[in-house]
Design an enzyme around this catalytic site. Structure first.
Site, PDB file in Angstrom:
ATOM      1  N   ASP A 266       0.861  -1.189   0.000  1.00  0.00           N
ATOM      2  CA  ASP A 266       0.000   0.000   0.000  1.00  0.00           C
ATOM      3  C   ASP A 266       0.897   1.237   0.000  1.00  0.00           C
ATOM      4  OD1 ASP A 266      -2.422   1.497   0.100  1.00  0.00           O
ATOM      5  OD2 ASP A 266      -2.151   1.810   2.244  1.00  0.00           O
ATOM      6  N   SER A 267       0.287   2.388  -0.258  1.00  0.00           N
ATOM      7  CA  SER A 267       1.030   3.640  -0.196  1.00  0.00           C
ATOM      8  C   SER A 267       1.402   3.995   1.239  1.00  0.00           C
ATOM      9  CB  SER A 267       0.160   4.763  -0.762  1.00  0.00           C
ATOM     10  OG  SER A 267      -1.054   4.815  -0.027  1.00  0.00           O
TER      11      SER A 267
ATOM     12  N   CYS B 253      -4.534  -1.872  -1.889  1.00  0.00           N
ATOM     13  CA  CYS B 253      -4.720  -0.458  -2.194  1.00  0.00           C
ATOM     14  C   CYS B 253      -5.598  -0.361  -3.441  1.00  0.00           C
ATOM     15  CB  CYS B 253      -3.357   0.176  -2.455  1.00  0.00           C
ATOM     16  SG  CYS B 253      -3.434   1.901  -2.968  1.00  0.00           S
TER      17      CYS B 253
ATOM     18  N   GLU C  80      -3.068   8.872   7.982  1.00  0.00           N
ATOM     19  CA  GLU C  80      -1.612   8.682   8.086  1.00  0.00           C
ATOM     20  C   GLU C  80      -1.062   9.405   9.324  1.00  0.00           C
ATOM     21  OE1 GLU C  80       0.913   7.035   6.188  1.00  0.00           O
ATOM     22  OE2 GLU C  80      -0.793   5.979   5.306  1.00  0.00           O
TER      23      GLU C  80
ATOM     24  N   CYS D 264     -11.341   2.648  -0.241  1.00  0.00           N
ATOM     25  CA  CYS D 264      -9.927   2.984  -0.002  1.00  0.00           C
ATOM     26  C   CYS D 264      -9.554   2.265   1.283  1.00  0.00           C
ATOM     27  CB  CYS D 264      -9.767   4.492   0.165  1.00  0.00           C
ATOM     28  SG  CYS D 264      -8.138   4.979   0.794  1.00  0.00           S
TER      29      CYS D 264
ATOM     30  N   HIS E  82      -7.500   2.832   3.531  1.00  0.00           N
ATOM     31  CA  HIS E  82      -7.298   3.660   4.723  1.00  0.00           C
ATOM     32  C   HIS E  82      -8.619   3.863   5.499  1.00  0.00           C
ATOM     33  CE1 HIS E  82      -3.417   4.817   2.965  1.00  0.00           C
ATOM     34  NE2 HIS E  82      -3.125   5.424   4.093  1.00  0.00           N
TER      35      HIS E  82
HETATM   36  N1  DGL Z   1      -5.050   3.099   0.590  1.00  0.00           N
HETATM   37  C1  DGL Z   1      -5.148   3.459  -0.749  1.00  0.00           C
HETATM   38  C2  DGL Z   1      -6.418   2.970  -1.412  1.00  0.00           C
HETATM   39  O1  DGL Z   1      -6.935   1.953  -1.054  1.00  0.00           O
HETATM   40  C3  DGL Z   1      -4.808   4.815  -1.242  1.00  0.00           C
HETATM   41  C4  DGL Z   1      -4.445   5.915  -0.406  1.00  0.00           C
HETATM   42  C5  DGL Z   1      -3.617   6.941  -1.130  1.00  0.00           C
HETATM   43  O2  DGL Z   1      -4.169   7.863  -1.746  1.00  0.00           O
HETATM   44  O3  DGL Z   1      -2.413   6.777  -1.082  1.00  0.00           O
HETATM   45  O4  DGL Z   1      -6.892   3.581  -2.328  1.00  0.00           O
END
Ligand code: DGL
Length: 295
Positions: A21-22, A84, A163, A195, A197
């Site tokens: 993931d990012s 992600c 984050e 997402c 997150h």
């Molecule tokens: N966690 C990521 C997702 O599922 C992306 C978050 C980001 O923008 O880096 O889309």
């Protein structure tokens, strides 16, 4: 004979599952992988040098994913989970083409389950700009949201708040409130967390949306898909003891360890990775992601 075969299989079977993931979002998938596959070793890689991925061009995300995957392959990874939505939308096909022998599980917003569960035909999709503007997402809506109205919201700034560990601060609340307002006004009864997150602010979302709102976190389904893929290739771990979890970040390892402690309530060994080759951005050649020596 049996022994040679057995040990060869065991070596592959005992390779780790890599999770990408990012940032910390994929930890919401990691926790379900751990529940479902407790004997597997999990290597989690957060590309925090480049978070958020949401606003980045697809080609750039693809190069990052390839670099991170090469690192995972050096660790004998047997399966990669792209935990992600943004990265999957941008570059899943590219990644599969670059590593044709590696099983890769990706993610997409749960539009289909959302459309199946809504009682009034109105669903809300919370995802990043990158995901919502992708062809992959457009095709999902086209295929699975027929007869359903989908309200979309990129929740700008929410990934950054998560984050930063601000899961219920006033700024975070405002972002979620702003995102939900048009959906609630329209009478949406089902929300899709598109997402990885966002499950970390699920209590806040549920509180603001009310107890009757169905909120879908796709992580359990992704974990089941990972198990299916490993079963299908006869790659499940044979170990009886619990698998270990290791975290890596292209950002600050001390910070990621603390983030994981906050989000999952557990401590894991955490190491740093360094990107190499970004200065030659426009040249051909691979981006490398290497272990960063401890200071
Ligand atoms: N966690 C990521 C997702 O599922 C992306 C978050 C980001 O923008 O880096 O889309």
């Amino acid at each position: 004979m049996g022994l040679i075969y057995g040990s060869a299989v065991a070596a592959e079977n005992e390779g780790p599952i890599g999770i990408l993931d990012s940032g910390v979002g994929g930890l919401s998938v990691l926790r379900h992988l751990r529940l479902l596959l407790p004997h597997e070793t999990l290597l989690y890689v957060a590309d925090q040098a480049h978070v958020p991925y949401g606003p980045r061009p697809a080609g750039e995300i693809g190069r990052f994913l390839e670099g991170l995957t090469r690192f995972l392959l050096e660790q004998r990874t047997k399966l990669v989970v792209v935990a992600c939505n943004t990265a999957s939308a941008a570059a899943l096909d590219q990644l599969r083409a670059a590593f044709p022998d590696l099983p890769i599980v990706g993610m997409e917003p749960a539009v289909k389950p959302g459309a199946a569960q809504t009682r009034n035909g109105k669903i809300g999709i919370l995802a990043t700009v990158g995901t919502l503007e992708s062809e992959r997402y457009a095709s999902l809506v086209e295929r699975f949201a027929q007869g359903v109205t989908a309200f979309e919201e990129p929740c700008l700034g929410l990934v950054e708040q998560i984050e930063a560990g601000r899961l219920d601060g006033s700024e975070t609340r405002q972002i979620v409130q702003r995102a939900l307002a048009p959906m609630l006004a329209a009478g949406v009864d089902t929300l899709v967390l598109g997402c990885t997150h966002y499950p970390f602010v699920l209590p806040l979302i549920q509180r603001l949306a009310g107890p009757d709102m169905v909120v879908i976190d796709p992580a359990p389904a992704v974990a089941r898909q990972a198990r299916r893929v490993l079963e299908g290739r006869n790659l499940l771990s044979r170990r009886l003891e619990r698998g270990e979890v290791y975290l890596y970040t292209t950002g600050d390892p001390g910070r990621l360890a603390a983030q994981a402690r906050q989000l999952l309530g557990e401590e894991f060994p955490t190491a740093g990775l360094a990107w190499q080759g970004e200065e030659n951005w426009n040249q051909k050649g691979n981006l490398l992601c290497l272990y960063k020596p401890m200071k």
